[in-house]
Motif scaffolding. Structure first.
Motif, PDB file in Angstrom:
ATOM      1  N   LYS A  76       0.831  -1.207   0.000  1.00  0.00           N
ATOM      2  CA  LYS A  76       0.000   0.000   0.000  1.00  0.00           C
ATOM      3  C   LYS A  76       0.864   1.254   0.000  1.00  0.00           C
ATOM      4  CE  LYS A  76      -4.185  -1.835   2.213  1.00  0.00           C
ATOM      5  NZ  LYS A  76      -5.052  -1.782   3.414  1.00  0.00           N
ATOM      6  N   LYS A  83       2.288   1.844  -3.450  1.00  0.00           N
ATOM      7  CA  LYS A  83       1.293   2.376  -4.373  1.00  0.00           C
ATOM      8  C   LYS A  83       1.011   3.854  -4.100  1.00  0.00           C
ATOM      9  CE  LYS A  83      -1.049  -1.988  -5.434  1.00  0.00           C
ATOM     10  NZ  LYS A  83      -2.303  -2.764  -5.320  1.00  0.00           N
ATOM     11  N   MET A  98       3.814   5.793  -5.566  1.00  0.00           N
ATOM     12  CA  MET A  98       3.678   5.857  -7.019  1.00  0.00           C
ATOM     13  C   MET A  98       2.617   6.869  -7.422  1.00  0.00           C
ATOM     14  SD  MET A  98       4.046   1.806  -7.997  1.00  0.00           S
ATOM     15  CE  MET A  98       4.005   2.052  -9.778  1.00  0.00           C
ATOM     16  N   ALA A 123       9.065   4.276  -3.972  1.00  0.00           N
ATOM     17  CA  ALA A 123       8.254   3.077  -4.240  1.00  0.00           C
ATOM     18  C   ALA A 123       9.127   1.913  -4.672  1.00  0.00           C
ATOM     19  CB  ALA A 123       7.214   3.383  -5.320  1.00  0.00           C
ATOM     20  N   GLU A 156       2.338  -9.085  -9.277  1.00  0.00           N
ATOM     21  CA  GLU A 156       1.998  -7.666  -9.150  1.00  0.00           C
ATOM     22  C   GLU A 156       3.200  -6.857  -8.673  1.00  0.00           C
ATOM     23  OE1 GLU A 156      -1.328  -4.660  -7.157  1.00  0.00           O
ATOM     24  OE2 GLU A 156      -1.059  -6.676  -6.327  1.00  0.00           O
ATOM     25  N   LEU A 202       4.658  -3.755 -10.860  1.00  0.00           N
ATOM     26  CA  LEU A 202       4.783  -2.401 -10.325  1.00  0.00           C
ATOM     27  C   LEU A 202       6.240  -1.942 -10.311  1.00  0.00           C
ATOM     28  CD1 LEU A 202       2.251  -2.538  -7.341  1.00  0.00           C
ATOM     29  CD2 LEU A 202       1.949  -1.406  -9.538  1.00  0.00           C
ATOM     30  N   CYS A 212       7.898   1.401 -12.049  1.00  0.00           N
ATOM     31  CA  CYS A 212       8.811   2.333 -11.372  1.00  0.00           C
ATOM     32  C   CYS A 212      10.089   2.523 -12.179  1.00  0.00           C
ATOM     33  CB  CYS A 212       9.159   1.810  -9.978  1.00  0.00           C
ATOM     34  SG  CYS A 212       7.832   1.963  -8.770  1.00  0.00           S
TER      35      CYS A 212
END
Length: 257
Positions: free
Chosen positions: A37, A40, A43, A51, A67, A71, A75
């Motif tokens: 969390k 995110k 980000m 991040a 995931e 992610l 980045c």
């Protein structure tokens, strides 16, 4: 102590150990969820370096979570580390081979790298290699999901980047016939027609978006205004843009005398 007395004690020890193990596992899982969390949120704020640090740790703790790698790839893209981004997306795809969005994301990145590599170089073997890899990924997606609109758009952009405009238009014609609401395909079709100075066909694609899909679509109106300007119809170009945000009586400011 009899055997019957030992069994309850042994069971109690086992139960306590199991509870402690479960508590430890749940605590770690909750911590990882919290870290995800936080990553995110970073980000969303555009703080991709922060991040990336969190996601690096998560990738070590949860190496089989697609995931996290996806992610992480995003980045790396924003941190201008495309090679690392490619590796992260490939790892995500290895873990989740049926996730077509990951493949399209990777194809999009390969297309961007190809366009960047080709700047000032005609032709460019490095760019061609990126285009080839991107096209192979799109083909892989479309074999599983023929109507995948993201893959279709990337595939057409590859064809256009390679100078295969006729083939690109053929793909777009097929896509828009099958999906009359495929807005991005109509807009891309207009752009390709403009490149070929086929203004009538380009205008038709823009008008389809404006009249049938989204009357206020600014990209369609901007392209149509560009077409009218190229044809010398400046008044029509101004009118098309003005209609995107028409002034209503409520918008008019009162005149103070």
């Amino acid at each position: 102590m009899s055997c019957n007395e030992k069994w309850p004690n042994a069971f109690l020890v086992f139960a306590i150990a199991a509870l402690l193990l479960c508590a430890s596992s749940c605590g770690k899982q909750n911590k990882d969820i919290g870290e995800m969390k936080k990553a995110k949120i970073f980000m969303a704020k555009g703080q991709y370096a922060e991040a990336q640090g969190l996601l690096d740790s998560l990738a070590k703790a949860q190496p089989e979570d697609p995931e996290v790698h996806q992610l992480l790839g995003l980045c790396y893209e924003h941190l201008d580390r495309p090679d690392d981004a490619v590796l992260a997306y490939k790892e995500a795809s290895r873990i989740a081979p049926d996730d077509l969005d990951i493949l399209v994301t990777l194809a999009t990145l390969q297309l961007k790298l190809g366009l960047k590599a080709r700047q000032g170089q005609q032709p460019s073997p490095v760019a061609d290699q990126y285009f080839y890899q991107a096209s192979a990924l799109c083909t892989q997606v479309l074999e599983k999901s023929p109507d995948n609109q993201h893959a279709i758009i990337v595939q057409v952009q590859i064809l256009a980047a390679q100078g295969n405009l006729t083939e690109a238009l053929a793909e777009l014609d097929s896509a828009t016939q099958q999906a009359p609401e495929f807005q991005k395909a109509f807009l891309l079709k207009a752009q390709v027609h403009i490149e070929q100075r086929q203004f009538a066909q380009a205008a038709q694609a823009c008008l389809h978006v404006i009249e049938k899909i989204d009357p206020k679509n600014l990209e369609a109106r901007s392209l149509l205004a560009r077409i009218y300007t190229a044809q010398g119809y400046v008044d029509k170009a101004i009118a098309v843009l003005a209609q995107a945000n028409p002034v209503t009586p409520a918008d008019k400011q009162p005149v103070h005398r």
